[in-house]
Design an enzyme around this catalytic site. Sequence first.
Site, PDB file in Angstrom:
ATOM      1  CG  HIS A 141      47.013  42.520  40.618  1.00 17.86           C
ATOM      2  ND1 HIS A 141      46.237  41.651  39.880  1.00 17.86           N
ATOM      3  CD2 HIS A 141      46.153  43.449  41.136  1.00 17.86           C
ATOM      4  CE1 HIS A 141      44.970  42.031  39.943  1.00 17.86           C
ATOM      5  NE2 HIS A 141      44.900  43.126  40.703  1.00 17.86           N
ATOM      6  CB  CYS A 142      48.597  47.485  37.759  1.00 19.12           C
ATOM      7  SG  CYS A 142      48.317  49.269  37.772  1.00 19.12           S
ATOM      8  N   PRO A 143      46.397  47.630  40.537  1.00 25.24           N
ATOM      9  CG  PRO A 143      46.427  48.874  42.504  1.00 25.24           C
ATOM     10  CD  PRO A 143      47.296  48.014  41.639  1.00 25.24           C
ATOM     11  CG  ASN A 166      40.072  45.032  38.451  1.00 24.75           C
ATOM     12  OD1 ASN A 166      40.486  44.546  39.502  1.00 24.75           O
ATOM     13  ND2 ASN A 166      38.921  44.669  37.902  1.00 24.75           N
ATOM     14  CG  ASN A 167      44.224  41.844  34.192  1.00 22.27           C
ATOM     15  OD1 ASN A 167      44.407  40.820  34.860  1.00 22.27           O
ATOM     16  ND2 ASN A 167      43.998  41.812  32.889  1.00 22.27           N
TER      17      ASN A 167
END
Length: 279
Positions: free
Chosen positions: A138-140, A143-144
């Site tokens: 999950h990559c902030p 945002n996904n």
Amino acid sequence: MFSWVQKRGTSEHRAGLETPLQGPEQRYWFVWDPLGIVCATATWTLMLSAAWILTRDLFIPSKNVFYAIANGVVFHLLASLVLVSHLRTMLTDPGSVPLGNPPGPNTVSYCPLCLSAVPERAYHCIVCGRCIRKNDHHCPWVNNCVGEDNQKYFLLFTLYTGLISVHVLLLLGIPFLRSPAWREWNAGSTASPPSPILFLFLVALMGFLFALVMLCSQMCSICTDKNTTEMLYQNKRSQGRWSVWANVKAICGPRVSLAWLSPFHSPGRPKASEHHDMA
């Protein structure tokens, strides 16, 4: 923190939970995570700020019209590809398992949080609140999650981020090294570049390092057919089943074309018959 899905057709219900329609073209996807929204907004803010500073302080004052136009076109083209790739990564369903998914031939476990039968190589994301097929991480900043259905867009996002960062570093570095200011600064004087230029240099440097790390990570994941979780925990069940070339086509599209480099093009899922070159 949860993902929001808006559908264009009728909804199904299993176990009292709303199940999204299948197919990315039939739904919108957005994760309501405060940290992710802040990071995604920061990404756009840094990119637009860099475009403004570069245009105001470098292109417009330049006496070489060809230099300004050529580099301005290249920069804004790369910036557009970065932002489109970012949007596609953020707003594309990464491959979520439907809530209340019934057991099937590919079921390997059951998720008590999603109340779903989980297929092979699907992992639950606490932030998205869903199980994601081939969930890499999950990559902030987007945002996904990066999963089966949006990995191409994330790959392009890191690629174009790296290219535009190198372009900015060259635009700033080459003239500075040729200028008298470099000799003065190198001699130990108090001369320093203007604050906006220094800010732009730091942003480009951080963008390059981020892109380098993530691009290498993604290429390693694609070539080995293992996501980050499987590589970290040495999941022996998830050995690479296809050749490197088949893995690349599974992410970018079944046919080699310039569409591989386009964030506007959605890669189709390869058919099982197309994996005749399995390792």
